[in-house]
Design a protein around this motif. Structure first.
Motif, mmCIF file in Angstrom:
data_model
loop_
_atom_site.group_PDB
_atom_site.id
_atom_site.type_symbol
_atom_site.label_atom_id
_atom_site.label_comp_id
_atom_site.label_asym_id
_atom_site.label_seq_id
_atom_site.Cartn_x
_atom_site.Cartn_y
_atom_site.Cartn_z
ATOM 1 N N ALA A 4 0.601 -1.045 0.305
ATOM 2 C CA ALA A 4 -0.202 0.042 -0.018
ATOM 3 C C ALA A 4 0.386 1.401 0.200
ATOM 4 N N ALA A 5 0.612 2.336 -0.846
ATOM 5 C CA ALA A 5 1.341 3.423 -0.808
ATOM 6 C C ALA A 5 1.197 4.481 -0.662
ATOM 7 N N LEU A 6 1.341 5.162 0.269
ATOM 8 C CA LEU A 6 0.855 6.424 1.351
ATOM 9 C C LEU A 6 1.219 7.909 0.632
ATOM 10 N N TRP A 7 -0.217 7.955 0.254
ATOM 11 C CA TRP A 7 -1.129 9.130 -0.173
ATOM 12 C C TRP A 7 -0.208 10.747 1.071
ATOM 13 N N ALA A 8 0.406 10.434 1.956
ATOM 14 C CA ALA A 8 1.794 11.889 2.313
ATOM 15 C C ALA A 8 2.924 11.549 1.376
ATOM 16 N N TYR A 9 3.414 10.384 1.502
ATOM 17 C CA TYR A 9 4.583 10.800 0.485
ATOM 18 C C TYR A 9 3.885 11.564 -1.008
ATOM 19 N N LEU A 10 2.949 10.866 -1.642
ATOM 20 C CA LEU A 10 2.568 11.240 -3.117
ATOM 21 C C LEU A 10 1.836 13.066 -2.409
ATOM 22 N N ARG A 11 1.377 13.424 -1.678
ATOM 23 C CA ARG A 11 1.053 14.980 -1.573
ATOM 24 C C ARG A 11 2.100 15.501 -1.085
ATOM 25 N N ARG A 12 3.512 14.894 -0.635
ATOM 26 C CA ARG A 12 4.332 15.863 -0.504
ATOM 27 C C ARG A 12 5.412 16.178 -1.702
ATOM 28 N N ARG A 55 -15.903 4.746 3.161
ATOM 29 C CA ARG A 55 -14.981 5.623 1.646
ATOM 30 C C ARG A 55 -15.487 5.322 0.574
ATOM 31 N N ASN A 56 -15.677 4.199 -0.659
ATOM 32 C CA ASN A 56 -16.927 3.974 -1.103
ATOM 33 C C ASN A 56 -17.618 4.873 -1.330
ATOM 34 N N ALA A 57 -18.401 5.329 -0.459
ATOM 35 C CA ALA A 57 -19.411 6.215 -0.990
ATOM 36 C C ALA A 57 -18.623 7.582 -0.750
ATOM 37 N N TRP A 94 -1.147 3.801 -9.246
ATOM 38 C CA TRP A 94 -2.001 3.916 -8.911
ATOM 39 C C TRP A 94 -2.910 2.464 -7.842
ATOM 40 N N ALA A 95 -2.848 1.913 -8.211
ATOM 41 C CA ALA A 95 -2.722 0.172 -7.976
ATOM 42 C C ALA A 95 -2.440 0.276 -6.459
ATOM 43 N N VAL A 96 -1.398 0.408 -6.153
ATOM 44 C CA VAL A 96 -1.155 0.701 -4.335
ATOM 45 C C VAL A 96 -1.730 1.992 -3.850
ATOM 46 N N PHE A 97 -1.897 2.983 -4.670
ATOM 47 C CA PHE A 97 -2.317 4.036 -3.799
ATOM 48 C C PHE A 97 -3.486 3.777 -3.350
ATOM 49 N N THR A 98 -4.643 2.900 -4.029
ATOM 50 C CA THR A 98 -5.393 3.014 -3.636
ATOM 51 C C THR A 98 -6.292 2.010 -3.293
ATOM 52 N N LEU A 99 -5.053 1.022 -2.463
ATOM 53 C CA LEU A 99 -5.268 -0.095 -1.994
ATOM 54 C C LEU A 99 -6.252 0.247 -1.002
ATOM 55 N N PHE A 100 -5.978 1.038 0.117
ATOM 56 C CA PHE A 100 -7.295 1.800 0.884
ATOM 57 C C PHE A 100 -8.604 1.686 0.406
ATOM 58 N N LEU A 101 -9.313 1.814 -0.785
ATOM 59 C CA LEU A 101 -10.650 1.449 -1.338
ATOM 60 C C LEU A 101 -11.103 0.895 -1.002
ATOM 61 N N GLU A 102 -9.979 -0.915 -0.956
ATOM 62 C CA GLU A 102 -10.458 -2.461 -1.380
ATOM 63 C C GLU A 102 -10.423 -2.269 0.225
ATOM 64 N N ASP A 103 -10.114 -2.088 0.998
ATOM 65 C CA ASP A 103 -9.503 -2.948 2.487
ATOM 66 C C ASP A 103 -9.907 -1.834 3.482
ATOM 67 N N ILE A 108 -4.668 5.201 5.064
ATOM 68 C CA ILE A 108 -4.343 6.050 3.436
ATOM 69 C C ILE A 108 -2.844 6.567 3.508
ATOM 70 N N ASP A 109 -2.471 6.253 4.691
ATOM 71 C CA ASP A 109 -1.082 7.120 5.712
ATOM 72 C C ASP A 109 -0.107 6.252 6.078
ATOM 73 N N ASN A 110 0.697 5.888 7.094
ATOM 74 C CA ASN A 110 1.441 6.125 8.612
ATOM 75 C C ASN A 110 2.008 7.384 8.812
ATOM 76 N N ASN A 111 1.193 8.406 9.137
ATOM 77 C CA ASN A 111 1.941 9.224 9.754
ATOM 78 C C ASN A 111 1.770 9.214 11.325
ATOM 79 N N ALA A 112 1.185 8.786 11.638
ATOM 80 C CA ALA A 112 1.209 8.630 13.179
ATOM 81 C C ALA A 112 2.652 7.380 13.314
ATOM 82 N N ALA A 113 3.155 6.001 13.082
ATOM 83 C CA ALA A 113 3.497 5.358 13.320
ATOM 84 C C ALA A 113 4.836 5.586 12.677
ATOM 85 N N GLU A 114 5.081 6.625 11.589
ATOM 86 C CA GLU A 114 6.592 7.659 11.487
ATOM 87 C C GLU A 114 6.665 8.403 12.087
#
Length: 183
Positions: A4-12, A55-57, A94-103, A108-114
């Motif tokens: 799962a790719a992290l949107w925080a990196y994309l946003r950065r 998320r689906n809605a 794209w496929a790894v950025f959108t995994l959060f929409l499937e599960d 969407i990111d792991n900022n809290a863990a980081e």
């Protein structure tokens, strides 16, 4: 297990372009990504099933629109620019950025863990420099994170560091440390 790719990196990437150039397109990308984070803040703490349903809605259509927007912009901007690089990064993964929409378990990111491990990671770099204020403070905070008495840990570590072989320095890290009395 899937990546799962992290949107925080994309946003950065978009944030860096916006900060550097004031690009209206980069700002629009940030706003679109920000709308996804608004949804994530609203579903924080909910069950995976609830998160997925919301998320689906609410997020899925935003993600689809963002992908289409990226494809349109990529056709309009210079191919070698930093904005194009940010967009290609998103589209190529794209496929790894959108995994959060499937599960619903996927964030969407792991900022809290980081943020939680940052003091430890900084500590790894600073352990050799405990004579500096920054190194000593990081060492103390890392000892606290490991549930140790920082004063006892530092005193014991300094007492035995000269006796320890270079290939065994990891034994002195707070989470591996055994007091001299126990060793």
């Amino acid at each position: 297990m899937r990546e799962a790719a992290l949107w925080a990196y994309l946003r950065r990437d978009f944030h860096d372009v916006w900060q550097g150039s004031g690009s209206a397109l980069a700002k629009e990308a940030l706003d679109r990504i920000g709308a996804l984070y608004d949804v994530e803040r609203a579903i924080n703490g909910k069950s995976p099933e609830q998160r997925l349903a919301i998320r689906n809605a609410e997020s899925r259509s935003r993600v689809v629109a963002f992908q289409a927007w990226c494809e349109r912009q990529l056709a309009r901007i210079p191919a070698k620019g930093v904005l194009a690089r940010a967009i290609r990064y998103a589209l190529n993964r794209w496929a790894v950025f959108t995994l959060f929409l499937e599960d619903g378990r996927v964030a969407i990111d792991n900022n809290a863990a980081e943020r939680a491990v940052r003091p430890v990671c900084i500590g790894l770099k600073n352990y050799l420099f405990t004579s500096s204020d920054a190194g000593a403070m990081t060492l103390i905070e890392s000892a606290k994170l490991a549930g140790l008495n920082p004063q006892d840990y530092r005193a014991d570590m300094i007492a035995c560091i000269n006796e320890n072989r270079i290939n065994r320095l990891d034994e002195l890290l707070p989470w591996n440390w055994q007091p001299l009395a126990a060793a």
